[in-house]
Design a protein around this motif. Structure first.
Motif, PDB file in Angstrom:
ATOM      1  N   ASN A  52      18.629  -7.198  -6.699  1.00 56.41           N
ATOM      2  CA  ASN A  52      19.988  -6.693  -6.507  1.00 56.41           C
ATOM      3  C   ASN A  52      20.616  -6.181  -7.797  1.00 56.41           C
ATOM      4  O   ASN A  52      21.588  -5.438  -7.754  1.00 56.41           O
ATOM      5  CB  ASN A  52      20.875  -7.764  -5.873  1.00 56.41           C
ATOM      6  CG  ASN A  52      20.594  -7.922  -4.390  1.00 56.41           C
ATOM      7  OD1 ASN A  52      20.120  -7.001  -3.729  1.00 56.41           O
ATOM      8  ND2 ASN A  52      20.863  -9.108  -3.870  1.00 56.41           N
ATOM      9  N   GLN A  53      20.068  -6.553  -8.940  1.00 57.50           N
ATOM     10  CA  GLN A  53      20.579  -6.088 -10.230  1.00 57.50           C
ATOM     11  C   GLN A  53      19.913  -4.781 -10.685  1.00 57.50           C
ATOM     12  O   GLN A  53      20.311  -4.210 -11.696  1.00 57.50           O
ATOM     13  CB  GLN A  53      20.361  -7.160 -11.299  1.00 57.50           C
ATOM     14  CG  GLN A  53      21.155  -8.416 -11.061  1.00 57.50           C
ATOM     15  CD  GLN A  53      20.749  -9.534 -12.014  1.00 57.50           C
ATOM     16  OE1 GLN A  53      20.095  -9.301 -13.016  1.00 57.50           O
ATOM     17  NE2 GLN A  53      21.147 -10.748 -11.683  1.00 57.50           N
ATOM     18  N   GLN A  54      18.918  -4.339  -9.944  1.00 58.62           N
ATOM     19  CA  GLN A  54      18.159  -3.163 -10.352  1.00 58.62           C
ATOM     20  C   GLN A  54      18.760  -1.877  -9.783  1.00 58.62           C
ATOM     21  O   GLN A  54      19.458  -1.887  -8.770  1.00 58.62           O
ATOM     22  CB  GLN A  54      16.697  -3.284  -9.886  1.00 58.62           C
ATOM     23  CG  GLN A  54      15.994  -4.528 -10.377  1.00 58.62           C
ATOM     24  CD  GLN A  54      16.047  -4.691 -11.868  1.00 58.62           C
ATOM     25  OE1 GLN A  54      15.686  -3.793 -12.625  1.00 58.62           O
ATOM     26  NE2 GLN A  54      16.526  -5.842 -12.322  1.00 58.62           N
ATOM     27  N   ASP A  55      18.416  -0.772 -10.413  1.00 55.96           N
ATOM     28  CA  ASP A  55      18.773   0.559  -9.932  1.00 55.96           C
ATOM     29  C   ASP A  55      17.705   0.951  -8.907  1.00 55.96           C
ATOM     30  O   ASP A  55      16.576   1.272  -9.263  1.00 55.96           O
ATOM     31  CB  ASP A  55      18.783   1.533 -11.115  1.00 55.96           C
ATOM     32  CG  ASP A  55      19.072   2.971 -10.715  1.00 55.96           C
ATOM     33  OD1 ASP A  55      18.993   3.309  -9.508  1.00 55.96           O
ATOM     34  OD2 ASP A  55      19.347   3.771 -11.626  1.00 55.96           O
ATOM     35  N   ARG A  56      18.063   0.887  -7.653  1.00 56.37           N
ATOM     36  CA  ARG A  56      17.069   1.113  -6.590  1.00 56.37           C
ATOM     37  C   ARG A  56      16.498   2.526  -6.604  1.00 56.37           C
ATOM     38  O   ARG A  56      15.343   2.737  -6.277  1.00 56.37           O
ATOM     39  CB  ARG A  56      17.658   0.772  -5.231  1.00 56.37           C
ATOM     40  CG  ARG A  56      17.896  -0.719  -5.126  1.00 56.37           C
ATOM     41  CD  ARG A  56      18.304  -1.143  -3.770  1.00 56.37           C
ATOM     42  NE  ARG A  56      18.717  -2.542  -3.840  1.00 56.37           N
ATOM     43  CZ  ARG A  56      19.040  -3.246  -2.795  1.00 56.37           C
ATOM     44  NH1 ARG A  56      19.019  -2.714  -1.602  1.00 56.37           N
ATOM     45  NH2 ARG A  56      19.411  -4.501  -2.933  1.00 56.37           N
ATOM     46  N   GLU A  57      17.294   3.492  -6.993  1.00 53.53           N
ATOM     47  CA  GLU A  57      16.782   4.860  -7.091  1.00 53.53           C
ATOM     48  C   GLU A  57      15.734   4.956  -8.183  1.00 53.53           C
ATOM     49  O   GLU A  57      14.718   5.642  -8.019  1.00 53.53           O
ATOM     50  CB  GLU A  57      17.924   5.852  -7.320  1.00 53.53           C
ATOM     51  CG  GLU A  57      18.783   6.057  -6.086  1.00 53.53           C
ATOM     52  CD  GLU A  57      19.886   7.092  -6.304  1.00 53.53           C
ATOM     53  OE1 GLU A  57      19.814   7.865  -7.279  1.00 53.53           O
ATOM     54  OE2 GLU A  57      20.812   7.125  -5.478  1.00 53.53           O
ATOM     55  N   ALA A  58      15.942   4.251  -9.281  1.00 53.05           N
ATOM     56  CA  ALA A  58      14.960   4.240 -10.368  1.00 53.05           C
ATOM     57  C   ALA A  58      13.680   3.532  -9.927  1.00 53.05           C
ATOM     58  O   ALA A  58      12.571   3.975 -10.258  1.00 53.05           O
ATOM     59  CB  ALA A  58      15.543   3.567 -11.607  1.00 53.05           C
ATOM     60  N   LEU A  59      13.837   2.448  -9.184  1.00 52.57           N
ATOM     61  CA  LEU A  59      12.654   1.746  -8.672  1.00 52.57           C
ATOM     62  C   LEU A  59      11.856   2.654  -7.732  1.00 52.57           C
ATOM     63  O   LEU A  59      10.631   2.717  -7.813  1.00 52.57           O
ATOM     64  CB  LEU A  59      13.058   0.459  -7.946  1.00 52.57           C
ATOM     65  CG  LEU A  59      13.706  -0.635  -8.781  1.00 52.57           C
ATOM     66  CD1 LEU A  59      14.082  -1.822  -7.899  1.00 52.57           C
ATOM     67  CD2 LEU A  59      12.817  -1.074  -9.928  1.00 52.57           C
ATOM     68  N   GLN A  60      12.555   3.367  -6.856  1.00 50.05           N
ATOM     69  CA  GLN A  60      11.882   4.282  -5.933  1.00 50.05           C
ATOM     70  C   GLN A  60      11.198   5.408  -6.688  1.00 50.05           C
ATOM     71  O   GLN A  60      10.070   5.791  -6.373  1.00 50.05           O
ATOM     72  CB  GLN A  60      12.868   4.855  -4.914  1.00 50.05           C
ATOM     73  CG  GLN A  60      12.213   5.719  -3.854  1.00 50.05           C
ATOM     74  CD  GLN A  60      11.240   4.923  -3.001  1.00 50.05           C
ATOM     75  OE1 GLN A  60      11.614   3.928  -2.402  1.00 50.05           O
ATOM     76  NE2 GLN A  60       9.984   5.354  -2.950  1.00 50.05           N
ATOM     77  N   ALA A  61      11.861   5.933  -7.700  1.00 48.75           N
ATOM     78  CA  ALA A  61      11.271   7.006  -8.509  1.00 48.75           C
ATOM     79  C   ALA A  61      10.014   6.510  -9.213  1.00 48.75           C
ATOM     80  O   ALA A  61       9.021   7.245  -9.322  1.00 48.75           O
ATOM     81  CB  ALA A  61      12.291   7.520  -9.517  1.00 48.75           C
ATOM     82  N   HIS A  62      10.034   5.280  -9.675  1.00 48.76           N
ATOM     83  CA  HIS A  62       8.861   4.700 -10.337  1.00 48.76           C
ATOM     84  C   HIS A  62       7.689   4.597  -9.356  1.00 48.76           C
ATOM     85  O   HIS A  62       6.565   5.000  -9.672  1.00 48.76           O
ATOM     86  CB  HIS A  62       9.211   3.327 -10.917  1.00 48.76           C
ATOM     87  CG  HIS A  62       8.050   2.638 -11.548  1.00 48.76           C
ATOM     88  ND1 HIS A  62       7.492   3.052 -12.738  1.00 48.76           N
ATOM     89  CD2 HIS A  62       7.329   1.570 -11.146  1.00 48.76           C
ATOM     90  CE1 HIS A  62       6.476   2.267 -13.045  1.00 48.76           C
ATOM     91  NE2 HIS A  62       6.358   1.360 -12.097  1.00 48.76           N
ATOM     92  N   GLU A  63       7.955   4.069  -8.164  1.00 40.14           N
ATOM     93  CA  GLU A  63       6.891   3.956  -7.164  1.00 40.14           C
ATOM     94  C   GLU A  63       6.364   5.337  -6.776  1.00 40.14           C
ATOM     95  O   GLU A  63       5.156   5.516  -6.604  1.00 40.14           O
ATOM     96  CB  GLU A  63       7.382   3.199  -5.930  1.00 40.14           C
ATOM     97  CG  GLU A  63       7.512   1.721  -6.161  1.00 40.14           C
ATOM     98  CD  GLU A  63       7.821   0.944  -4.891  1.00 40.14           C
ATOM     99  OE1 GLU A  63       7.851   1.531  -3.786  1.00 40.14           O
ATOM    100  OE2 GLU A  63       8.042  -0.280  -5.013  1.00 40.14           O
ATOM    101  N   ASP A  64       7.248   6.300  -6.629  1.00 40.58           N
ATOM    102  CA  ASP A  64       6.831   7.662  -6.299  1.00 40.58           C
ATOM    103  C   ASP A  64       5.929   8.235  -7.398  1.00 40.58           C
ATOM    104  O   ASP A  64       4.915   8.872  -7.109  1.00 40.58           O
ATOM    105  CB  ASP A  64       8.044   8.571  -6.097  1.00 40.58           C
ATOM    106  CG  ASP A  64       8.853   8.232  -4.854  1.00 40.58           C
ATOM    107  OD1 ASP A  64       8.347   7.490  -3.984  1.00 40.58           O
ATOM    108  OD2 ASP A  64      10.008   8.707  -4.753  1.00 40.58           O
ATOM    109  N   ALA A  65       6.299   7.998  -8.655  1.00 41.96           N
ATOM    110  CA  ALA A  65       5.498   8.499  -9.778  1.00 41.96           C
ATOM    111  C   ALA A  65       4.103   7.858  -9.788  1.00 41.96           C
ATOM    112  O   ALA A  65       3.108   8.529 -10.076  1.00 41.96           O
ATOM    113  CB  ALA A  65       6.214   8.229 -11.096  1.00 41.96           C
ATOM    114  N   LEU A  66       4.040   6.575  -9.469  1.00 44.70           N
ATOM    115  CA  LEU A  66       2.737   5.901  -9.393  1.00 44.70           C
ATOM    116  C   LEU A  66       1.861   6.536  -8.318  1.00 44.70           C
ATOM    117  O   LEU A  66       0.674   6.801  -8.541  1.00 44.70           O
ATOM    118  CB  LEU A  66       2.924   4.407  -9.107  1.00 44.70           C
ATOM    119  CG  LEU A  66       3.577   3.574 -10.199  1.00 44.70           C
ATOM    120  CD1 LEU A  66       3.921   2.180  -9.667  1.00 44.70           C
ATOM    121  CD2 LEU A  66       2.683   3.478 -11.431  1.00 44.70           C
ATOM    122  N   LEU A  67       2.450   6.797  -7.154  1.00 52.20           N
ATOM    123  CA  LEU A  67       1.675   7.393  -6.062  1.00 52.20           C
ATOM    124  C   LEU A  67       1.232   8.810  -6.409  1.00 52.20           C
ATOM    125  O   LEU A  67       0.081   9.183  -6.142  1.00 52.20           O
ATOM    126  CB  LEU A  67       2.484   7.390  -4.761  1.00 52.20           C
ATOM    127  CG  LEU A  67       1.756   7.968  -3.547  1.00 52.20           C
ATOM    128  CD1 LEU A  67       0.487   7.169  -3.235  1.00 52.20           C
ATOM    129  CD2 LEU A  67       2.679   8.002  -2.344  1.00 52.20           C
TER     130      LEU A  67
END
Length: 163
Positions: A52-67
């Motif tokens: 809940n303390q994280q930037d969810r858009e940044a987390l999603q962008a990170h996962e997208d970059a990994l894929l």
């Protein structure tokens, strides 16, 4: 309460156990299925607080970059076939390595310290329709790095030469 069966099972609720028969302990122990997963509940609460303390858009962008990174490497990897190429999908890469059973690939990756899942992934009808025994599945999440994606493909090179 005597006639009602327990809805959970666990320690101290059994009086006797054998291959033929088990008997419940006396009340109230019959309904006390052992210690709940207290550590798990505390860990889950901490994980939720962290998330809940994280930037969810940044987390999603990170996962997208990994894929994206993994998909580019997979497309360039000779003998590797990606299974599932939807434009928008979660950061999971399912694949087959030519001439190798998914379970063998998974075992050899495991020996190199690379964790993947193998099998039909609860989609036997789909695998039957595709005419394949299953897939190797690499799942990427917020805790993974681009270096770990690279490590997967380095390990796959060794698997390929071994098989």
């Amino acid at each position: 309460l005597e006639a009602m069966p327990p809805y959970q099972t666990g320690g101290e609720m059994i009086e006797t156990v054998s291959f033929e028969k088990s008997t419940w302990n006396q009340l109230p122990y019959k309904f006390e299925a052992g210690t709940p997963n207290i550590a798990g509940a505390i860990g889950l609460a901490a994980a939720i607080d962290w998330f809940n303390q994280q930037d969810r858009e940044a987390l999603q962008a990170h996962e997208d970059a990994l894929l994206v990174h993994a998909t580019k490497q997979a497309e360039a990897f000779d003998g590797l076939k990606i299974i599932g190429t939807a434009a928008k999908k979660v950061s999971v890469l399912s694949f087959l390595l030519e001439g190798a059973h998914p379970a063998d690939v998974g075992m050899l990756l495991d020996k190199q310290g690379v964790a993947v899942r193998t099998g039909h992934h609860c989609t036997m009808p789909l695998m039957d329709t595709l005419g394949i025994p299953g897939t190797v599945r690499a799942s990427f999440s917020i805790y993974n790095t681009l270096d770990e994606v690279d490590r997967l493909f380095e390990a796959l090179e060794k698997v390929k030469t071994f098989l």
